[in-house]
Design a protein around this motif. Structure first.
Motif, PDB file in Angstrom:
ATOM      1  N   LYS A 174      21.684  46.462 -21.607  1.00  0.00           N
ATOM      2  CA  LYS A 174      20.742  46.196 -20.549  1.00  0.00           C
ATOM      3  C   LYS A 174      21.210  46.139 -18.950  1.00  0.00           C
ATOM      4  CE  LYS A 174      17.607  44.679 -24.281  1.00  0.00           C
ATOM      5  NZ  LYS A 174      17.227  43.544 -24.919  1.00  0.00           N
ATOM      6  N   ARG A 175      22.306  45.507 -19.046  1.00  0.00           N
ATOM      7  CA  ARG A 175      22.738  45.353 -17.736  1.00  0.00           C
ATOM      8  C   ARG A 175      23.344  46.479 -17.065  1.00  0.00           C
ATOM      9  NH1 ARG A 175      28.169  42.048 -17.969  1.00  0.00           N
ATOM     10  NH2 ARG A 175      29.126  44.184 -18.345  1.00  0.00           N
ATOM     11  N   ALA A 177      22.012  49.568 -17.942  1.00  0.00           N
ATOM     12  CA  ALA A 177      20.842  50.311 -17.582  1.00  0.00           C
ATOM     13  C   ALA A 177      20.511  49.854 -16.181  1.00  0.00           C
ATOM     14  CB  ALA A 177      19.980  50.071 -18.702  1.00  0.00           C
ATOM     15  N   HIS A 178      20.417  48.617 -16.111  1.00  0.00           N
ATOM     16  CA  HIS A 178      19.797  48.133 -14.839  1.00  0.00           C
ATOM     17  C   HIS A 178      20.646  48.613 -13.515  1.00  0.00           C
ATOM     18  CE1 HIS A 178      17.543  45.295 -12.196  1.00  0.00           C
ATOM     19  NE2 HIS A 178      18.853  44.974 -11.577  1.00  0.00           N
ATOM     20  N   ARG A 179      21.874  48.436 -13.856  1.00  0.00           N
ATOM     21  CA  ARG A 179      22.782  48.865 -12.727  1.00  0.00           C
ATOM     22  C   ARG A 179      22.837  50.370 -12.414  1.00  0.00           C
ATOM     23  NH1 ARG A 179      27.328  46.672 -14.863  1.00  0.00           N
ATOM     24  NH2 ARG A 179      27.681  48.716 -15.748  1.00  0.00           N
ATOM     25  N   GLN A 181      20.213  52.152 -12.869  1.00  0.00           N
ATOM     26  CA  GLN A 181      18.848  52.461 -12.153  1.00  0.00           C
ATOM     27  C   GLN A 181      18.794  52.211 -10.622  1.00  0.00           C
ATOM     28  OE1 GLN A 181      16.292  50.049 -14.577  1.00  0.00           O
ATOM     29  NE2 GLN A 181      15.953  51.776 -16.294  1.00  0.00           N
ATOM     30  N   GLU A 182      19.785  50.960 -10.368  1.00  0.00           N
ATOM     31  CA  GLU A 182      19.450  50.768  -9.027  1.00  0.00           C
ATOM     32  C   GLU A 182      20.394  51.400  -8.149  1.00  0.00           C
ATOM     33  OE1 GLU A 182      21.190  46.501  -9.219  1.00  0.00           O
ATOM     34  OE2 GLU A 182      19.388  45.559  -8.943  1.00  0.00           O
ATOM     35  N   LEU A 188      13.500  54.524 -14.532  1.00  0.00           N
ATOM     36  CA  LEU A 188      12.939  53.595 -15.402  1.00  0.00           C
ATOM     37  C   LEU A 188      12.465  54.432 -16.586  1.00  0.00           C
ATOM     38  CD1 LEU A 188      12.787  50.870 -16.081  1.00  0.00           C
ATOM     39  CD2 LEU A 188      10.723  50.719 -14.754  1.00  0.00           C
TER      40      LEU A 188
END
Length: 191
Positions: A174-175, A177-179, A181-182, A188
């Motif tokens: 999850k970390r 994926a978030h990175r 995306q940023e 998303l």
């Protein structure tokens, strides 16, 4: 064309390894649900941490195109590396990059032979790269294939993970994926 072996022992930062591993799994999103992709991510990241697996990346002009993850062979005489994942970026599929990746893998690690499991629709691709169907029965979805000495050396190292390990790696997933995306590498909903 560049072909790189990625693990935690060759100076690649952990975040970069996690990003590459995550990106290598994106082409699987059309065939597997997110939970199964998280399992792939967890198994591969654990293998990297344990030093029993490597990620291979084929790049062209600094763009990552094709990926493979290989578990090391068992230390016994019955061990051969196991190709766990082979993927090509969606926009580059059916352009010869998968074959180029396989040739590089065989050139760099093929003398030990290989084992792999694949879906029926990918059997012709692997056969065109020198693999043969094995007599090992898996399930109705996946088929065992071998290359070279892999036909007589079916054992490989695969991390055994319990629920707490999967939960730990889920946080990494999850970390990551978030990175990504940023950074604008994924949108998303694309995972």
């Amino acid at each position: 064309m560049e072909f790189n072996e990625i693990d935690f022992n060759n100076g690649v930062p952990q975040e970069t390894v996690e990003d590459l591993l995550f990106l290598s799994l994106l082409p699987l999103a059309s065939e597997y649900d997110e939970e199964r992709i998280q399992v792939f991510f967890s198994e591969c990241l654990a293998a990297l941490e344990l030093g029993i697996g490597k990620l291979y990346v084929l790049s062209e002009r600094n763009k990552h195109i094709a990926y493979s993850f290989i578990f090391d062979g068992d230390d016994s005489e019955e061990g051969a590396p196991h190709i766990h994942i082979v993927t090509v970026h969606k926009s580059k599929q059916r352009s010869g990059y998968g074959g180029t990746l396989m040739r590089e893998l065989i050139r760099s690690r093929g003398k030990e032979g290989f084992t792999l499991e694949c879906k029926e629709r990918t059997i012709p691709f692997f056969e065109s790269n020198g693999f043969s169907l094995s007599q090992v029965e898996l399930d109705n979805i996946h088929f065992a294939m071998t290359y070279g000495l892999g036909s007589s050396r079916p054992r490989f190292k695969r991390p055994s993970l319990d629920d707490s390990a999967y939960n730990r790696y889920s946080i990494f997933y999850k970390r990551t994926a978030h990175r990504l995306q940023e950074k604008g590498f994924i949108r998303l909903g694309s995972v």
